[in-house]
Write an enzyme that holds these catalytic residues in place. Structure first.
Site, mmCIF file in Angstrom:
data_model
loop_
_atom_site.group_PDB
_atom_site.id
_atom_site.type_symbol
_atom_site.label_atom_id
_atom_site.label_comp_id
_atom_site.label_asym_id
_atom_site.label_seq_id
_atom_site.Cartn_x
_atom_site.Cartn_y
_atom_site.Cartn_z
ATOM 1 N N TYR A 58 27.452 20.446 84.081
ATOM 2 C CA TYR A 58 28.709 19.947 84.157
ATOM 3 C C TYR A 58 29.302 20.653 85.442
ATOM 4 C CZ TYR A 58 28.213 18.036 79.553
ATOM 5 O OH TYR A 58 27.687 17.299 78.140
ATOM 6 N N LEU A 221 35.200 9.168 71.074
ATOM 7 C CA LEU A 221 36.191 8.181 71.415
ATOM 8 C C LEU A 221 35.732 7.048 72.112
ATOM 9 C CD1 LEU A 221 38.963 10.877 72.260
ATOM 10 C CD2 LEU A 221 38.947 9.616 69.853
ATOM 11 N N GLY A 222 34.575 6.939 72.363
ATOM 12 C CA GLY A 222 34.090 5.872 73.019
ATOM 13 C C GLY A 222 34.469 5.920 74.517
ATOM 14 N N GLY A 224 37.068 7.120 75.771
ATOM 15 C CA GLY A 224 38.369 6.757 75.634
ATOM 16 C C GLY A 224 38.727 5.158 75.373
HETATM 17 N N1 LIG Z 1 24.568 15.846 75.279
HETATM 18 C C1 LIG Z 1 24.930 14.825 76.274
HETATM 19 O O1 LIG Z 1 24.067 14.294 76.950
HETATM 20 C C2 LIG Z 1 26.399 14.555 76.256
HETATM 21 C C3 LIG Z 1 26.585 13.241 76.670
HETATM 22 C C4 LIG Z 1 27.985 12.687 76.821
HETATM 23 C C5 LIG Z 1 28.966 13.706 76.089
HETATM 24 N N2 LIG Z 1 28.475 14.647 75.532
HETATM 25 C C6 LIG Z 1 29.520 15.688 74.973
HETATM 26 O O2 LIG Z 1 30.701 14.637 74.226
HETATM 27 C C7 LIG Z 1 31.869 15.158 74.629
HETATM 28 C C8 LIG Z 1 32.643 13.872 74.446
HETATM 29 O O3 LIG Z 1 32.316 12.960 75.166
HETATM 30 P P1 LIG Z 1 33.051 12.207 76.325
HETATM 31 O O4 LIG Z 1 34.033 13.371 76.874
HETATM 32 O O5 LIG Z 1 32.284 11.490 77.224
HETATM 33 O O6 LIG Z 1 33.660 10.906 75.523
HETATM 34 P P2 LIG Z 1 34.923 10.876 74.558
HETATM 35 O O7 LIG Z 1 35.127 12.298 73.668
HETATM 36 O O8 LIG Z 1 34.319 9.536 73.720
HETATM 37 O O9 LIG Z 1 36.348 10.448 75.491
HETATM 38 C C9 LIG Z 1 36.655 11.048 76.448
HETATM 39 C C10 LIG Z 1 37.803 10.245 77.144
HETATM 40 O O10 LIG Z 1 38.652 9.967 76.302
HETATM 41 C C11 LIG Z 1 40.010 10.430 76.867
HETATM 42 N N3 LIG Z 1 40.784 11.110 75.697
HETATM 43 C C12 LIG Z 1 40.580 12.045 74.875
HETATM 44 N N4 LIG Z 1 41.417 12.451 73.913
HETATM 45 C C13 LIG Z 1 42.266 11.124 74.115
HETATM 46 C C14 LIG Z 1 43.313 10.800 73.528
HETATM 47 N N5 LIG Z 1 43.838 11.539 72.226
HETATM 48 N N6 LIG Z 1 44.267 9.787 73.641
HETATM 49 C C15 LIG Z 1 43.708 9.131 74.913
HETATM 50 N N7 LIG Z 1 42.531 9.449 75.686
HETATM 51 C C16 LIG Z 1 41.935 10.375 75.309
HETATM 52 C C17 LIG Z 1 39.723 11.375 77.891
HETATM 53 O O11 LIG Z 1 40.714 11.468 78.783
HETATM 54 P P3 LIG Z 1 40.865 12.601 80.046
HETATM 55 O O12 LIG Z 1 39.537 13.008 80.279
HETATM 56 O O13 LIG Z 1 41.688 12.093 81.079
HETATM 57 O O14 LIG Z 1 41.495 13.889 79.181
HETATM 58 C C18 LIG Z 1 38.398 11.002 78.599
HETATM 59 O O15 LIG Z 1 38.406 9.934 79.281
HETATM 60 C C19 LIG Z 1 31.804 15.543 76.255
HETATM 61 O O16 LIG Z 1 32.901 16.169 76.659
HETATM 62 C C20 LIG Z 1 30.478 16.392 75.991
HETATM 63 O O17 LIG Z 1 31.042 17.572 75.772
HETATM 64 C C21 LIG Z 1 27.363 15.244 75.756
#
Ligand SMILES: NC(=O)c1ccc[n+]([C@@H]2O[C@H](COP(=O)([O-])OP(=O)(O)OC[C@H]3O[C@@H](n4cnc5c(N)ncnc54)[C@H](OP(=O)(O)O)[C@@H]3O)[C@@H](O)[C@H]2O)c1
Length: 333
Positions: A58, A221-222, A224
């Protein structure tokens, strides 16, 4: 905050973690600011979150450097989960699972994170050129050396078209897990799990539950979408991959609106300012005591809101209503 254990390690963490990827990698670079992200991490820790999920990739590297500043001050508040095995090359990502590389990567992560031990070390992706047992053996050596407490495997981003003949997206992952278990115990698996990507529920989650392996739910959160703050048409920055992702076309977002409407209905029924994001996370938490969602955000406000989901108890009626929601999930396979 309610505590959960990561697999059989007896290592306790707050039930909701923090995904740190959006701070330095996804989604739009133009939105990333170190000071704001630092505030988000501290706010999450203050709200009872302990698991911070990062990866050397990252940034690359800048997310671990950012978290290093937090760990330096608050090591005992943090359960740090980082990953190795993927490198960012010239505009593309390559796997490297060679033992000597894994050992070097671990030392570099320890330096950046300003700590002498990683609580959880995940293999980001297996390297098709290296038998996974060899990579895992090197990682087990890091546990023996006291540099790592527990090991995990990441299975996020398994390409949907590679769905197996039995229709299980995670069949290959489960085979890989069985192989590495022969070498050293798996403490946790990281896989996508949310109301609009529930494939892990079929076999992966039961596999984990039967073996005392934790499941770190990525993208809970899909990306977002399930928060209800994204509208069809998107309005994504040009450098945000969601602007080109099939899940985020206007048609797909419109077709999946019933999921958001259902989350909103349940949230409103709970009152007290409960949000669709919190209901989406409470749904993930309800899938098993060994599941820890790691919602990603770089904003303190949302980090605190997401942490609050740990206190939300969905009723059997809520869960049945959410399970029955129509979605257009299948059409992105
Ligand atoms: N191992 C892997 O290959 C892999 C792959 C994908 C993800 N991950 C891990 O999983 C974690 C989560 O996945 P993700 O971040 O891709 O997706 P997510 O958690 O499903 O969604 C993140 C998105 O939602 C927004 N958000 C978060 N909380 C919110 C709320 N309460 N209200 C409105 N919007 C909100 C964030 O905005 P902002 O960013 O603008 O705050 C961001 O755009 C990652 O951070 C990473 O650590 C791992």
């Amino acid at each position: 905050m309610e505590r959960r254990t990561i697999g059989a390690t007896a290592l306790g963490v707050g039930a909701v973690g923090l995904g740190c990827m959006p701070m330095n990698w996804a989604y739009s670079r133009s939105q990333q600011r170190g000071d704001r992200s630092l505030r988000a991490v501290h706010a999450a820790l203050d709200a009872g979150v302990s698991l911070l999920d990062t990866a050397d990739m990252y940034g690359p590297f800048t997310n671990e450097l950012l978290l290093g500043r937090v760990l330096k001050e608050r090591r005992s508040d943090v359960f740090v989960s980082t990953k190795c095995g993927l490198l960012v090359g010239d505009g593309h990502v390559v796997a490297n699972g060679r033992p000597e590389y894994v050992r070097r990567a671990c030392d570099a992560s320890l330096r950046r994170l300003q700590t002498d031990v990683l609580d959880l070390y995940l293999l980001h992706r297996a390297d098709p050129e290296v038998p996974v047992e060899e990579t895992w053996g090197a990682m087990a050596g890091l546990v023996a050396a006291g540099k790592v407490r527990a090991l995990g495997l990441s299975a996020v981003g398994v390409r949907r078209p590679r769905r197996s003949r039995t229709g299980d997206l995670y069949e290959g992952t489960i085979r890989q897990l069985a192989r590495v278990q022969q070498v050293f115990p798996v403490a946790a698996v990281q896989a996508e799990l949310s109301l609009w990507a529930p494939e892990a529920l079929a076999r992966l989650l039961p596999w984990c539950a039967a073996r005392g392996v934790g499941l770190l739910a990525a993208m809970p959160l899909g990306s977002g979408f399930l928060t209800g703050t994204l509208t069809p048409g998107g309005g994504f920055e040009p450098d945000d991959p969601r602007a080109r992702h099939p899940r985020f076309t206007s048609e797909m977002m419109a077709a999946n609106q019933p999921l958001v409407a259902g989350l909103r209905r349940v949230a409103e029924r709970h009152g007290d300012g409960v949000t669709p994001a919190q209901v989406a996370l409470a749904w993930v938490l309800a899938q098993g005591r060994h599941v820890v969602p790691v919602p990603g955000t770089k904003r303190a406000r949302w980090a605190v809101e997401n942490a609050g989901a740990a206190g939300l108890r969905l009723t059997a009626g809520d869960l049945a209503e959410l399970a029955a929601l129509p979605g257009a999930r299948e059409s992105w396979d």
